[in-house]
Design a protein around this motif. Structure first.
Motif, PDB file in Angstrom:
ATOM      1  N   THR A   1       0.855  -1.186   0.000  1.00 57.86           N
ATOM      2  CA  THR A   1       0.000   0.000   0.000  1.00 57.86           C
ATOM      3  C   THR A   1       0.890   1.235   0.000  1.00 57.86           C
ATOM      4  O   THR A   1       1.894   1.278   0.717  1.00 57.86           O
ATOM      5  CB  THR A   1      -0.913   0.022   1.240  1.00 57.86           C
ATOM      6  N   PRO A   2       0.554   2.256  -0.769  1.00 58.81           N
ATOM      7  CA  PRO A   2       1.406   3.451  -0.810  1.00 58.81           C
ATOM      8  C   PRO A   2       1.602   4.085   0.558  1.00 58.81           C
ATOM      9  O   PRO A   2       2.674   4.643   0.843  1.00 58.81           O
ATOM     10  CB  PRO A   2       0.654   4.391  -1.757  1.00 58.81           C
TER      11      PRO A   2
ATOM     12  N   LEU B   1      -4.077  -4.867  -3.214  1.00 60.63           N
ATOM     13  CA  LEU B   1      -2.852  -4.216  -3.685  1.00 60.63           C
ATOM     14  C   LEU B   1      -1.608  -5.092  -3.553  1.00 60.63           C
ATOM     15  O   LEU B   1      -0.595  -4.822  -4.195  1.00 60.63           O
ATOM     16  CB  LEU B   1      -2.635  -2.915  -2.905  1.00 60.63           C
TER      17      LEU B   1
ATOM     18  N   ARG C   1      -1.613  -5.379  -9.237  1.00 59.51           N
ATOM     19  CA  ARG C   1      -2.036  -4.133  -8.595  1.00 59.51           C
ATOM     20  C   ARG C   1      -0.884  -3.420  -7.880  1.00 59.51           C
ATOM     21  O   ARG C   1      -1.121  -2.448  -7.155  1.00 59.51           O
ATOM     22  CB  ARG C   1      -3.177  -4.412  -7.611  1.00 59.51           C
TER      23      ARG C   1
ATOM     24  N   TYR D   1       1.753  -0.864  -6.955  1.00 62.00           N
ATOM     25  CA  TYR D   1       1.720   0.555  -7.324  1.00 62.00           C
ATOM     26  C   TYR D   1       3.069   1.077  -7.807  1.00 62.00           C
ATOM     27  O   TYR D   1       3.129   2.123  -8.447  1.00 62.00           O
ATOM     28  CB  TYR D   1       1.220   1.397  -6.146  1.00 62.00           C
TER      29      TYR D   1
ATOM     30  N   LYS E   1       5.972   1.273 -10.289  1.00 63.63           N
ATOM     31  CA  LYS E   1       6.076   0.957 -11.715  1.00 63.63           C
ATOM     32  C   LYS E   1       7.532   1.031 -12.168  1.00 63.63           C
ATOM     33  O   LYS E   1       8.348   1.689 -11.556  1.00 63.63           O
ATOM     34  CB  LYS E   1       5.230   1.940 -12.529  1.00 63.63           C
TER      35      LYS E   1
END
Length: 543
Positions: free
Chosen positions: A258-259, A534, A539, A541, A543
């Motif tokens: 999770t961010p 996530l 999923r 986050y 990249k």
């Protein structure tokens, strides 16, 4: 009359504290079954050898003790390979006892076509085990089993194979227990320890990353005290879930995928990595940046350095090293502020979950509200299992078995057999309709052994994760929409009580509470389709 090889083998297991084994009988290994029964060691008979491997793994994860799988020759041994590979990737101490063709029928360098013969049975296990042994003489049988078991348990733990020519089991023999070579233990460098304390004391934003090695060494209390001393957040890998209590002031209770939690890693100026190898699954295939300073605590220098090279390596048992780090380390301010920030992160992540997948939020809440405190959750490779593995608040060490070492579909239900046999609390298996069918025959085992298991089958009519991948890529659904049976009727045909509900609402809560407080095995089928969380690779986050 002297003792047979099988009797010596079972005596060795007794000396090692083994009280239960999992297996499938074959004509070659029946003497082991007889000897186990005579010695009072419980043998749980499964319906497929792969289930014996998974059950031994589940037992090892729930207890920290040796899991034992007893299988027969050739195809019987080969059937365990997928389960043994998961145990290897997850560092589970599993002992595979497999018979081989009689020594009298073997000719060196020739595969003659003896029933169940392979050219080199031990070699099949080489890529998925820590070590392998083939007994060369009946007198060596018990000593080989002892050596293999101790190796399986020794950090870093993992599965070990022992092959036994079937004629050795009935042969009268001695117990030639050759002494093991003395293991060279690593001595922790005092200067490195002092330097690590200095780096941690000078850090402005320290972070502790705890892995499976920390959990297996029993380092949770020490890690928790160190985090409070440093006012450092604790991020855990999937293998370390539950290492500190849910209410620990430094615990980041959601995954680093999770961010909100990932920001803790990005901001850290020093990371203390305890018992971890930073695998691709946890690091989003190493898209997480190398920290400015990295201190690694590990029993294996190669394992510690293979992904993110440490600036400082503290070689040794996780618990002992962390306890020594604590000595002379002054407490830093900022613990209250850290706790408030982690609470805020928790609120933001839960809000994200409710917004993105309200059914998952309802599912997680239902588990938290209904499961008995001593439950052990066993997740399979399915969307519901991914939500549990990443986001459910695990209350204590060894209360989650999650196959994210190798990512082995079909792990969940057969591993639950071992968890239930460990008597550490009721096994609650979270599986999908696809994965459950891998080992559905083990319902017979659960009934015959009256194992305390509740199986929650989240039925979305196929392979939901793969269906999501195809939809996301704009591809038609191929191979993922499955014809599935009437799971309730199927379970009842085995004599297992079962019921079905739609979704994770009030009816699900009521039945889950009822089922998890029963004395016998049961199956609860839930018709629901969840989107993946996530912590699944599509999923990620980063990249």
């Amino acid at each position: 009359m002297g003792r047979t090889g099988a009797q010596h083998l079972v005596s060795a297991l007794g000396e090692l504290g083994v009280d239960v084994a999992f297996g499938l009988p074959g004509v070659h290994n029946l003497p082991i079954w007889e000897a186990l029964s005579s010695a009072g060691i419980r043998i749980i008979g499964v319906r497929h050898e792969q289930a014996a491997g998974f059950a031994a793994d589940g037992y090892a994860r729930a207890t920290g003790r040796l899991g034992v799988a007893v299988v027969t020759t050739g195809p019987g041994a080969a059937n365990t390979l997928g389960a043994v590979g998961e145990a290897m990737a997850s560092a589970s101490p599993v002992l595979v006892l497999a018979t081989d063709i009689p020594s009298t029928l073997r000719r060196p360098g020739i595969t003659r076509g003896v029933l169940h013969e392979t050219s080199d049975q031990q070699a099949m296990f080489a890529p998925v085990t820590k070590a392998g042994f083939t007994v060369e003489h009946p007198d060596d049988l018990a000593g080989t089993v002892r050596r293999a078991a101790r190796l399986a348990l020794r950090p870093q733990s993992g599965p070990v194979y022992v092959g036994i020519p079937t004629d050795f089991l009935t042969a009268e023999c001695l117990d030639r227990n050759d002494s093991e070579p003395t293991e060279l233990l690593h001595t922790l460098d005092v200067e490195d320890l002092d330097r690590a304390r200095e780096v941690l004391a000078a850090a402005e934003r320290p972070l502790i990353w705890a892995g499976g090695g920390a959990l297996r060494s029993g380092a949770g209390e020490a890690v928790g005290r160190l985090a409070e001393t440093l006012a450092a957040p604790i991020i855990t890998t999937f293998a370390a879930r539950g290492i500190v209590p849910p209410d620990h002031p430094c615990r980041a209770s959601n995954p680093v995928h999770t961010p909100e939690v990932g920001a803790l890693w990005d901001e850290a100026d020093v990371v203390l990595a305890v018992g971890t190898d930073f695998d691709g699954l946890m690091t989003q295939n190493w898209r997480m940046p190398q920290p400015p300073r990295l201190i690694a605590v590990n029993v294996d220098p190669a394992d510690a350095a293979k992904n993110y090279p440490p600036d400082l390596l503290l070689l040794g048992d996780a618990r002992q090293v962390v306890e020594r780090l604590l000595t002379g380390l002054a407490a830093r301010p900022g613990l209250d502020g850290l706790s408030r920030r982690l609470d805020e992160i928790e609120v933001r992540v839960r809000r994200r979950v409710r917004k993105e997948e309200p059914q998952a939020a309802e599912f997680l809440a239902a588990l938290g509200e209904t499961l008995p405190d001593d439950s052990v959750l066993v997740s399979d490779m399915c969307v519901a299992g991914y939500w549990v593995g990443g986001f459910y608040r695990i209350a204590a060490p060894r209360k989650l078995a999650y196959p994210m070492g190798w990512g082995t579909l079909g792990f969940g239900f057969p591993a639950s057999l071992g968890v239930a046999a460990a008597a550490q609390g009721r096994a609650v298996c979270i599986t999908g309709d696809g994965g459950f069918l891998y080992g559905v025959g083990e319902l017979a085992t659960a009934v015959q052994e009256n194992l305390p298991i509740t199986v929650v089958v989240v039925d979305d009519g196929g392979y939901g994760m793969l269906r999501y991948d195809q939809t996301r890529a704009g591809l038609p659904h191929r191979g993922v929409d499955l014809v599935t049976p009437d799971f309730v009727g199927l379970a009842k045909s085995f004599g297992v009580y079962a019921d079905r509900v739609d979704g994770f609402g009030r009816a699900f809560r009521r039945l889950l509470r009822e089922f998890t407080r029963a004395d016998e095995p049961n199956v609860l089928v839930v018709s629901a389709e969840l989107s993946p969380p996530l912590n699944t690779s599509p999923r990620w986050y980063r990249k």
